[in-house]
Each structure stands twice: as C-alpha cells, then as structure tokens.
Design a protein around this motif. Structure first.
Motif, PDB file in Angstrom:
ATOM      1  N   UNK A  23      -0.511   4.893 -11.290  1.00 40.66           N
ATOM      2  CA  UNK A  23      -0.076   5.040  -9.893  1.00 40.66           C
ATOM      3  C   UNK A  23       0.778   6.299  -9.705  1.00 40.66           C
ATOM      4  N   UNK A  24       1.620   6.575 -10.670  1.00 36.17           N
ATOM      5  CA  UNK A  24       2.495   7.745 -10.560  1.00 36.17           C
ATOM      6  C   UNK A  24       1.686   9.042 -10.552  1.00 36.17           C
ATOM      7  N   UNK A  49       2.523   1.813  -3.308  1.00 40.65           N
ATOM      8  CA  UNK A  49       1.582   2.266  -4.349  1.00 40.65           C
ATOM      9  C   UNK A  49       1.228   3.735  -4.153  1.00 40.65           C
ATOM     10  N   UNK A  50       1.092   4.177  -2.896  1.00 36.93           N
ATOM     11  CA  UNK A  50       0.777   5.592  -2.697  1.00 36.93           C
ATOM     12  C   UNK A  50       1.972   6.477  -3.039  1.00 36.93           C
ATOM     13  N   UNK A  51       3.156   5.876  -3.133  1.00 34.01           N
ATOM     14  CA  UNK A  51       4.328   6.647  -3.564  1.00 34.01           C
ATOM     15  C   UNK A  51       4.521   6.551  -5.080  1.00 34.01           C
ATOM     16  N   UNK A  52       3.547   5.965  -5.754  1.00 36.80           N
ATOM     17  CA  UNK A  52       3.572   5.959  -7.213  1.00 36.80           C
ATOM     18  C   UNK A  52       4.328   4.796  -7.821  1.00 36.80           C
ATOM     19  N   UNK A  53       4.650   3.789  -7.000  1.00 37.21           N
ATOM     20  CA  UNK A  53       5.374   2.631  -7.536  1.00 37.21           C
ATOM     21  C   UNK A  53       4.369   1.612  -8.075  1.00 37.21           C
ATOM     22  N   UNK A  54       4.621   1.110  -9.273  1.00 35.05           N
ATOM     23  CA  UNK A  54       3.781   0.022  -9.797  1.00 35.05           C
ATOM     24  C   UNK A  54       4.236  -1.254  -9.105  1.00 35.05           C
ATOM     25  N   UNK A  73       0.829  -1.213   0.000  1.00 34.45           N
ATOM     26  CA  UNK A  73       0.000   0.000   0.000  1.00 34.45           C
ATOM     27  C   UNK A  73       0.858   1.256   0.000  1.00 34.45           C
ATOM     28  N   UNK A 117       7.883   9.896  -5.771  1.00 34.24           N
ATOM     29  CA  UNK A 117       7.105  10.129  -7.000  1.00 34.24           C
ATOM     30  C   UNK A 117       7.726  11.202  -7.890  1.00 34.24           C
ATOM     31  N   UNK A 154      -7.928   6.988  -2.273  1.00 30.40           N
ATOM     32  CA  UNK A 154      -6.499   6.919  -2.590  1.00 30.40           C
ATOM     33  C   UNK A 154      -6.215   6.030  -3.797  1.00 30.40           C
ATOM     34  N   UNK A 155      -7.232   5.326  -4.273  1.00 35.09           N
ATOM     35  CA  UNK A 155      -7.040   4.468  -5.447  1.00 35.09           C
ATOM     36  C   UNK A 155      -6.495   3.096  -5.106  1.00 35.09           C
ATOM     37  N   UNK A 156      -6.418   2.762  -3.812  1.00 33.56           N
ATOM     38  CA  UNK A 156      -5.890   1.450  -3.423  1.00 33.56           C
ATOM     39  C   UNK A 156      -6.961   0.370  -3.498  1.00 33.56           C
ATOM     40  N   UNK A 162      -1.422   9.348  -9.601  1.00 39.27           N
ATOM     41  CA  UNK A 162      -2.130   9.421  -8.313  1.00 39.27           C
ATOM     42  C   UNK A 162      -1.207   9.935  -7.218  1.00 39.27           C
ATOM     43  N   UNK A 163       0.060   9.482  -7.260  1.00 33.53           N
ATOM     44  CA  UNK A 163       1.019   9.858  -6.213  1.00 33.53           C
ATOM     45  C   UNK A 163       1.362  11.341  -6.262  1.00 33.53           C
TER      46      UNK A 163
END
Lengths: 314, 254
Positions: B70-71, A209-214, A206, B102, B48-50, B73-74
C-alpha cells in the motif's frame, strides 16, 4: 486552545481525586488514605481504559454511537459469572483464588472479543447495521442463557451472581492491581503509538489505503488494544457499558479536534474523572445507597438516546 | 504508462469489467467515459489497487498495483474518490496535510509543511485554510480534496467524477487547474479522470478510454476516440461533436 481545554479536564480529574481522597478524612489518616488510594487506582484504571477503548472503537467502526459493548460484553461477563456459580456453587465461586479468576476471565473475554470483532469487521467497518444486529443477537442469546441458568440456581447462589454481575469498586482485589495496571498501561501506550495512523483511518478505508495505510492491519491492531482495555477492566470490576460512551462523547465535544493524540488521553482522563467524582459523591454524600455503575449506566443511556434523537433530527 | 491486460472484475455473479485491455500514456489528461454502469469507477479503483482483479493485470509505470505494498502504491498514485467524506472538525489545512502521510508516516517534517502550504496556495485555499471542511461549499470542498491529492506528489492522479454536482464556474476552475498540473513540466503529473460531461471530456482531455457494459469500447487520442459516430454507438443515442467558437461541445445529434 486544545491545550487549555486539556488542562481544564486534567484539573477536573485532580479536583475529583482530591475530593475522593480528602473529603471526610478522619483518623487513622494513613490507614484510611491507603484504602482510598487502592480504590482510586481501580477507578482511574477502569475509567481511563473504558474511555480510551470506546474512542478507538468508534474511530474503527466509523460511528460515534457505538461502544465495544455492542458485541454483548456485559452479557458475556454475566454469563461467565452465572456459569461459574452454577458449576462451582456459591461457596466454591467465592473461594476461587482472585488473581487466577481474574486472569482466566480476562483471557476468556479477550478471546471472545477478538473472535467477535474479527467476525464483525471481516468486511471492514462499512456494514454497521449487520454489526449492530449481530451484537444485539449475541447479547440477547447470552443474556437468555444466563437468565435461564440463574432460574436454576438456589436463592443464595443467585444473590452471589447478582453481586458479581454489577460493576463494583468497593470490593476490588488489590492483588490484581499490578497485573491490570501493566496490561492497561501497555495497551494505552500502544494506543498512543497508533494514534497518528488512527487519524488517517478515520478518513475512511479507501482514502486511508490510497494514503498508503495498511488499513486492515491498523484496524486489527486497534481492536486488539480495545479488547485488552475492555477485557481487563471488565474482569477487574465488572461491566460499565455506557461509561465509555459518556467519556468519548464528552472528549469529542470538549476538544473539538480530530487528532487521536489528544482525543485518546482526553477520553481516558474524562472516563477516570467521571468514575472518581461519581464514587466520591456516592460514598461521601449518599452513603453508598446505590452502586455507582448503575448511575453511570443511567446517565450514559440517556446520553445515548439523546445522541440518537439528535442525529435523527439533524 | 498504465498497461491494462485482460482485466476482469466480478461483483458476485455479475462482471463489472470484462477482459479490458488498453493503455494510458504518461502526461496530459486521460478521460474515462461511458454510460452509467459501464464500469468507469471500477476501472479507476482497480488501477488504484483498491479492487483486486479476478483476472488480468494492471501495471502503473511498471508496477503491478495488485501486488504492490500500500505504501508503494501511495507513492505512485493518488486517488480522489466520489464519496470523499471528511471527519468532523477537520480544517482545510489539516485535510490537505494528510496528503503528505505516505512520505512522513506520522512524523511530518518542515518540508511537508512547506509543500502543504504550497498546495494550499496553488489551489487558492489560503482564505479557507482554517475553516472546517464540512462548512465548505461543494466546489470549495472539491478544491481542498484536489489539493490533498496534489500534495501527495505522485506521478499519477486518479480522479473519480470530481465535477459531480459542481456548477459551470467551479467545473471550469477545476479543469483549468488540472490542465495546469498536467502541463507542468517540472512536476510531470498525469491525470486520469472519470467524466460524465462529454463536452468537458472533449474539450480538456488528451486521451480517452471509453467503456460500455464493462467492456472496452475504444481507447486512443481524444480527437480520434471522441467522434460523433463513436459517442452515438457508446451511449445508444444520437450525439454530435460541434464547434462552438473556440470550444468543442457534444450536442444532441437529432
């Protein structure tokens, strides 16, 4: 601080290499040295690949007790050897062209590894219990099948399977070196390139992912690298299940750092140093009374138990 | 603005959220409140898109978060989760610096280092910067994770119960810092926070989203949403808003 510890690990590897190459060196020097260099390359390749693979696998699995062998890699390798001897016979097995056999085994192990890793990591690395249980059950199934098949073999054929099933650095086919070196080198470069992303992945799915990592893409890429490292080294010499655990645990303990740019090379160097130093002691001091892999497995097994009990106590 | 339309999230056979439709305005602090199991964290994770919605849409500043990369969103929102664990051997400075990922994708610049230092300073973490995150107290650790979310430099900061297990001193400290961030006109951040402490929510939030059993119970300005009657109905227990000096507190209504 980290750089100094890194230098110490490098110095230990160089010392081990020096010992292995020069200890009890007798005439004809050139011939003996060339033999030792061939074996040294195999030891360094396998040690580095196994150490790096385990460290990456532990990051992806978010668990420092696991090794890629959890999916029953050693059992699969033994099963493959048994199946080959059973179908081709002892003589046919021994007559197989080395490079073709190596490539075929590598391909089989890679397909199996990617399939198994894919199944185990389908829901991310959070369900560790399911992962361990699946690995154990697969390992038991493959060992059971191999054991059953071995009972049907002639004693001479059984001996061939036994010899082929234990990691052995004395009978490495030098024609496979080039292929293995290129494959392992590429995989290690890929591991180096994805190291910063692995730092983020280590924070958890989680958070990553919130840091933009796939995250899922990185996990799949990392498992592909692990599959190459483990498959090639296993096909080259045989399975060394606990070497990776030793190397990765020592790398974490020695460097006390979270960056994979230093942890991966450290685990690779330590894995190589353990094998080279161990083989030097075995060959020069103990006169090859046993197989190095057995001692590495013994030491790794004890470390594994120590880690389990230490974690339970803390 | 966050626009949520007909959001339904299922967990197996059970619906964690059912047809939630509401808006969250830009600026200030928005509290998400509700009893245990109301779906507060699920809503925050969906924003948050999770979590992918089974039905409905969520747009954050016009971006459909479920479809965004994801990028992307970050760059739009940062999230502090409840289980904000840290890897062993990670120092506070290293943890905070991860918030810049990011932007630099593994190749940090001098600007990233400068912003990391600024975040460490803003959250008074200088004396702790070299210490391992695992060695910090709960309040210090939460401040470090907040600094990490802050340095991500996103217009939206989503926080899932950041005050859990914190004593009153740290609770006030964190909320004062969030207020300062939300009121900072130069950075223009909006804070969305899941809260259990209703007095804190009443005192510090500008907007409130109330959930009950996975459904929207109410959404609007905190002064209108957090009334004695709404809270009593929301929690199925008598509650009353009272003034205690300059503060508002929520007390037992009996």
């Amino acid at each position: 601080m980290v750089e100094r510890r890194f230098l110490i690990i490098g110095a230990f590897l160089l010392l081990a290499i020096g010992l292995f190459l020069l200890w009890n060196l007798r005439a004809p020097y050139g011939f003996i040295l060339s033999l030792r260099v061939e074996k040294l390359v195999a030891l360094v390749l396998v040690g580095a690949a196994t150490g790096a693979a385990t460290l990456i696998f532990q990051t992806v699995a978010a668990n420092r007790l696991l090794t890629p062998g959890i999916v029953g890699f050693d059992a699969l390798f033994v099963f493959m050897q048994t199946a080959l001897v059973m179908t081709l016979g002892g003589v046919g097995f021994s007559a197989l062209p080395g490079t073709a056999k190596f490539l075929a085994e590598t391909a089989c192990l890679m397909v199996a590894a990617l399939t198994l890793f894919g199944i185990l990591f389908r829901k991310g690395a959070q369900d560790v219990v399911r992962m361990i249980l699946t690995g154990v059950i697969l390992g038991v199934l493959l060992r059971g099948l191999a054991g059953f098949a071995q009972r049907l073999l002639e004693p001479s054929e059984f001996a061939v399977v036994q010899q082929a099933s234990i990691a052995n650095f004395n009978v490495v086919d030098e024609t496979q070196f080039g292929i293995a070196a290129v494959a392992l080198g590429l995989a290690l470069v890929a591991a180096w390139r994805m190291a910063p992303a692995l730092d983020v992945a280590a924070l958890g799915r989680d958070k990553a992912r919130t840091l933009g990592l796939s995250h899922d893409r990185i996990v799949f890429g990392a498992l592909a690298v692990v599959a190459v490292l483990v498959s090639v080294s296993t096909a080259l010499v045989g399975p060394v299940t606990f070497l990776g655990l030793l190397a990765a645990s020592l790398a974490h303990a020695a460097l006390a750092d979270h960056r994979h740019r230093v942890l991966i090379p450290a685990a690779a160097l330590i894995g190589a140093a353990i094998l080279v130093a161990g083989q030097a002691v075995f060959e020069r001091m103990l006169g090859l009374q046993s197989a190095l892999a057995i001692v590495v497995e013994f030491a790794g097994g004890i470390l594994f138990l120590a880690l389990v009990f230490w974690r339970r106590a803390s | 603005m966050i626009e949520i339309e007909g959001l339904t999230v299922r967990r197996g056979e059970t619906a964690a959220l059912t047809e939630v439709t509401c808006q969250v305005p830009e600026g200030g602090i928005t509290a998400i409140i509700g009893p245990n199991g109301a779906g507060k964290s699920t809503l925050l994770h969906a924003i948050a898109g999770l979590i992918r919605p089974d039905e409905g849409h969520i747009r954050v500043s016009g971006t459909d978060v479920a479809r965004a990369r994801e990028r992307d969103r970050a760059m739009l929102l940062s999230l502090l989760t409840q289980s904000a664990g840290a890897v062993p051997r990670l120092s506070v400075r290293e943890l905070v610096a991860f918030g810049r990922w990011p932007h630099h994708r593994g190749r940090p610049t001098a600007e990233d280092a400068r912003l990391t230092d600024a975040a460490i300073e803003r959250f008074d973490l200088e004396p702790l910067a070299g210490r391992e995150v695992e060695a910090l107290s709960g309040g210090q650790r939460q401040r470090a994770f907040l600094a990490m979310a802050y340095v991500q430099d996103t217009p939206w900061m989503l926080l899932d119960e950041p005050l859990a297990a914190l004593d009153p001193k740290y609770t006030r400290d964190i909320m004062d810092r969030l207020r300062s961030i939300a009121d900072d006109r130069t950075t223009r951040r909006s804070v969305v926070i899941v809260l259990h402490d209703l007095s804190i929510a009443a005192r510090h939030s500008d907007w409130c989203v109330a959930l009950k059993s996975g459904r929207l119970h109410g959404a609007g300005p905190a002064s209108e949403t957090m009334t004695s009657g709404t809270l009593t109905a929301l929690y199925d227990t008598p509650l009353r808003i009272a003034n205690a000096g300059k503060s508002i507190v929520v007390v037992d209504g009996d």
